[in-house]
Design a protein around this motif. Structure first.
Motif, PDB file in Angstrom:
ATOM      1  N   VAL A 127      -8.418   9.994   1.968  1.00 21.07           N
ATOM      2  CA  VAL A 127      -9.389   8.904   1.379  1.00 21.07           C
ATOM      3  C   VAL A 127      -8.630   7.701   1.994  1.00 21.07           C
ATOM      4  O   VAL A 127      -7.309   7.460   1.749  1.00 21.07           O
ATOM      5  N   ILE A 128      -9.067   6.933   2.794  1.00 17.17           N
ATOM      6  CA  ILE A 128      -8.371   5.756   3.155  1.00 17.17           C
ATOM      7  C   ILE A 128      -8.983   4.399   2.651  1.00 17.17           C
ATOM      8  O   ILE A 128     -10.224   4.202   2.777  1.00 17.17           O
ATOM      9  N   LEU A 129      -8.243   3.738   2.158  1.00 22.04           N
ATOM     10  CA  LEU A 129      -8.614   2.400   1.457  1.00 22.04           C
ATOM     11  C   LEU A 129      -8.039   1.230   2.460  1.00 22.04           C
ATOM     12  O   LEU A 129      -6.665   1.388   2.446  1.00 22.04           O
ATOM     13  N   MET A 130      -8.743   0.245   2.622  1.00 27.26           N
ATOM     14  CA  MET A 130      -8.176  -0.836   3.454  1.00 27.26           C
ATOM     15  C   MET A 130      -8.771  -2.155   2.922  1.00 27.26           C
ATOM     16  O   MET A 130      -9.753  -2.078   2.394  1.00 27.26           O
ATOM     17  N   ALA A 131      -7.815  -3.257   3.020  1.00 26.06           N
ATOM     18  CA  ALA A 131      -8.125  -4.616   2.671  1.00 26.06           C
ATOM     19  C   ALA A 131      -8.897  -5.217   3.766  1.00 26.06           C
ATOM     20  O   ALA A 131      -8.480  -5.214   4.878  1.00 26.06           O
ATOM     21  N   MET A 132     -10.119  -5.596   3.577  1.00 26.03           N
ATOM     22  CA  MET A 132     -10.749  -6.469   4.227  1.00 26.03           C
ATOM     23  C   MET A 132     -11.032  -7.806   3.798  1.00 26.03           C
ATOM     24  O   MET A 132     -11.704  -8.214   3.087  1.00 26.03           O
ATOM     25  N   ILE A 158      -3.301   3.654   1.750  1.00 24.34           N
ATOM     26  CA  ILE A 158      -3.946   2.242   1.373  1.00 24.34           C
ATOM     27  C   ILE A 158      -3.228   1.199   2.230  1.00 24.34           C
ATOM     28  O   ILE A 158      -1.915   1.529   2.519  1.00 24.34           O
ATOM     29  N   ILE A 159      -4.049   0.586   2.943  1.00 23.74           N
ATOM     30  CA  ILE A 159      -3.555  -0.245   4.029  1.00 23.74           C
ATOM     31  C   ILE A 159      -4.140  -1.700   4.013  1.00 23.74           C
ATOM     32  O   ILE A 159      -5.112  -2.118   3.844  1.00 23.74           O
ATOM     33  N   GLY A 160      -3.065  -2.649   4.525  1.00 24.20           N
ATOM     34  CA  GLY A 160      -3.164  -4.065   4.456  1.00 24.20           C
ATOM     35  C   GLY A 160      -2.721  -4.890   5.531  1.00 24.20           C
ATOM     36  O   GLY A 160      -1.564  -4.308   6.000  1.00 24.20           O
ATOM     37  N   PRO A 212      -0.399   7.396  -3.499  1.00 24.27           N
ATOM     38  CA  PRO A 212      -0.732   6.945  -2.006  1.00 24.27           C
ATOM     39  C   PRO A 212       0.287   6.599  -1.087  1.00 24.27           C
ATOM     40  O   PRO A 212       1.406   6.075  -1.882  1.00 24.27           O
ATOM     41  N   VAL A 213       0.289   6.697   0.225  1.00 23.06           N
ATOM     42  CA  VAL A 213       0.943   5.744   1.120  1.00 23.06           C
ATOM     43  C   VAL A 213       0.578   4.532   1.227  1.00 23.06           C
ATOM     44  O   VAL A 213      -0.665   4.409   1.325  1.00 23.06           O
ATOM     45  N   GLY A 247      -2.321  -8.245  -3.363  1.00 25.08           N
ATOM     46  CA  GLY A 247      -3.160  -8.200  -4.154  1.00 25.08           C
ATOM     47  C   GLY A 247      -4.083  -7.065  -4.401  1.00 25.08           C
ATOM     48  O   GLY A 247      -4.337  -6.444  -5.440  1.00 25.08           O
ATOM     49  N   LEU A 248      -4.205  -6.143  -3.081  1.00 29.75           N
ATOM     50  CA  LEU A 248      -4.822  -4.773  -3.127  1.00 29.75           C
ATOM     51  C   LEU A 248      -3.874  -4.001  -3.657  1.00 29.75           C
ATOM     52  O   LEU A 248      -4.271  -3.020  -4.625  1.00 29.75           O
ATOM     53  N   CYS A 249      -2.650  -3.946  -3.209  1.00 29.61           N
ATOM     54  CA  CYS A 249      -1.521  -2.811  -3.209  1.00 29.61           C
ATOM     55  C   CYS A 249      -0.874  -2.959  -4.701  1.00 29.61           C
ATOM     56  O   CYS A 249      -0.383  -1.751  -5.140  1.00 29.61           O
TER      57      CYS A 249
END
Length: 498
Positions: A453-458, A305-307, A333-334, A317-319
């Motif tokens: 699976v890569i999740l990122m904050a847009m 998870i990336i932001g 997750p990392v 907010g995402l993490c």
């Protein structure tokens, strides 16, 4: 039927996110069985995101407070004069009572007022989108998803906290709100919220962004706000900076000083902050709470998870809700924060008590800081030009629950162009840092063959940031880094507390 998300909002025409079976509307994406895609259609009133063959996803009814689940509680803020632990009444000249309660709360969940949820319905739930075209461009086995907050009226995640902050002020009878803003996403969000509740809004915008992003200023003015470049001649804090450097590009720390000074000097005025503080990060957890349900509904679990991080509200907010699930042992997750090389508070700063503003008017917070005197170079990601990191994020970093990297702006804009030309969305300069880091991770997966699976904050769109894209496309953009001597000089001025 393809995996898809469907959203309707409480206005006409209704907006829905639907799959290939839609016969009544227009699809923003080419039909692709592995995409989450958009379409417009009229449908009965609903407030849920519908996922075929899965559970319905509602707008969250509670904000999540991660402090309740931490094994070690974060250090308390300190009074700026006495250096003793801050008391709730010490904040009463700046914030309404309910926000002060949220700032110091240890409750796990806090109810979102119905009036706030009603306004959230204008844009929430926000879409979770698989970046399949970017995956194809990178030729990676990784699956990349992004949670897109750019569908809000102001075009970013910032209204998630602007609306409740203004609502709580309005409930207490406050008439005037002051704030700072960097790139203008926070200032425009607060102006939007104030326009809904009939409050006056006055904004000090960092001079570098005030000059770079004139349409953000016009957006704030359209919603009725007064906007000043910071540093300004309107406050003692601003005048001191201009006396030292008449051409100062400003910083968020300086702009905060100006807004706090005005709020502290006027009984009918309160201050709102767009990041850093606990209650701000709390409000943003609607992002992660939605995303957990959306990922579960399509049978995915994020490995990374990336932001991006400046003050840290978008990242938190995402993490934070995912970190809760990680603490429960459900997922692992990392969690990766990405900051600009020109303002690397997590990767190059020190973990210490420091002021949140340049003029030393705010409480001292235990955080990763470059020093309250540090003025970053004027990178295009104006929302990330803050000398410190949110105390809660700093605490989590110290506990080892997350990691951090810094990326230069040219690499970020390279990633932004790849993203725009494959996914169609032009990102704001701030989330280009998350995009660049996601591309790094996806290319690593290409080398190793891992299908992570890569999740990122847009966190927002870049429609008002096109001059930055022009500089990049013309080859005129340069990488701005930090000066070690400059940071050390700034760090020498932070309070030395035992």
């Amino acid at each position: 039927m393809s995996p898809c998300l469907s959203l309707s909002v409480n206005r006409s025409p209704k907006i829905s996110f639907q799959g290939e079976g839609n016969k009544h509307g227009y699809s923003f994406f080419n039909a692709n069985p592995n995409h989450l895609k958009f379409s417009f259609r009229v449908k009965p009133k609903s407030t849920t995101t519908l996922i075929p063959h899965a559970v319905a996803i509602d707008i969250p009814t509670h904000w999540y407070n991660i402090i309740a689940d931490l094994p070690i509680k974060p250090p308390p803020p300190l009074h700026p004069k006495t250096f003793t632990p801050l008391q709730p009444q010490d904040l009463s000249h700046l914030f309404p009572d309910e926000l002060i309660k949220q700032e110091i709360s240890n409750e796990r969940f806090i109810v979102i007022p119905d009036e706030v949820v009603d306004i959230y319905r204008l844009w929430r739930p926000t879409p979770l989108i698989r970046a399949k075209r970017l995956e194809k461009l990178l030729d990676t086995p990784a699956r990349i998803y992004y949670k897109y907050e750019g569908v809000s009226p102001a075009g970013s995640h910032k209204p998630n906290t602007a609306v409740p902050q203004v609502w709580y002020n309005a409930q207490q009878g406050v008439k005037n709100i002051v704030t700072e803003t960097g790139a203008g996403q926070w200032g425009s969000s607060l102006a939007f919220a104030c326009s809904l509740f009939g409050l006056n809004c006055e904004v000090w915008q960092v001079r570098a962004s005030y000059d770079q992003k004139p349409y953000r200023k016009l957006m704030m003015q359209t919603w009725g706000a007064k906007v000043h470049p910071s540093p300004s001649n309107l406050t003692e804090s601003g005048r001191k900076i201009l006396d030292m450097d008449p051409s100062s590009p400003g910083s968020l720390g300086i702009a905060i000083s100006e807004a706090v000074e005005v709020a502290a000097g006027n009984e009918d005025t309160k201050y709102c902050l767009g990041s850093v503080l606990n209650h701000v990060l709390l409000h943003q957890t609607v992002i992660g709470e939605e995303c957990i349900k959306q990922m579960e509904a399509i049978g995915e679990t994020p490995d990374v998870i990336i932001g991006c991080t400046g003050g840290g509200s978008n990242f938190a907010g995402l993490c934070f809700p995912f970190i809760r699930e990680k603490l429960k042992g459900k997922i692992n997750p990392v969690i990766r924060a990405v900051e600009p090389t020109a303002c690397p508070s997590l990767t190059k700063g020190v973990y210490a008590y420091d002021y949140g503003d340049t003029a030393q008017l705010t409480p001292l917070m235990k955080m990763h800081t470059l020093g309250h005197d540090f003025i970053p170079d004027p990178i295009h990601a104006g929302g990330l030009r803050y000398h410190g990191m949110a105390p809660l994020i700093s605490h989590l970093y110290e506990l080892g629950f997350m990691e951090a990297i810094a990326i230069s702006q040219i690499e970020c804009f390279q990633g932004a162009i790849q993203f725009a030309r494959s996914e169609g969305l032009i990102p704001a300069p701030e989330p280009t840092h998350a995009i660049a880091a996601a591309i790094r991770e996806a290319l690593h997966c290409k080398e190793t063959g891992e299908s992570k699976v890569i999740l990122m904050a847009m966190c927002g769109h870049g429609h008002f940031d096109l001059p930055a894209y022009e500089k990049y496309l013309q080859g005129a953009m340069v990488d701005l880094s930090f000066s070690e001597d400059k940071i050390q000089a700034s760090l020498a001025n932070i309070p030395h507390l035992s």
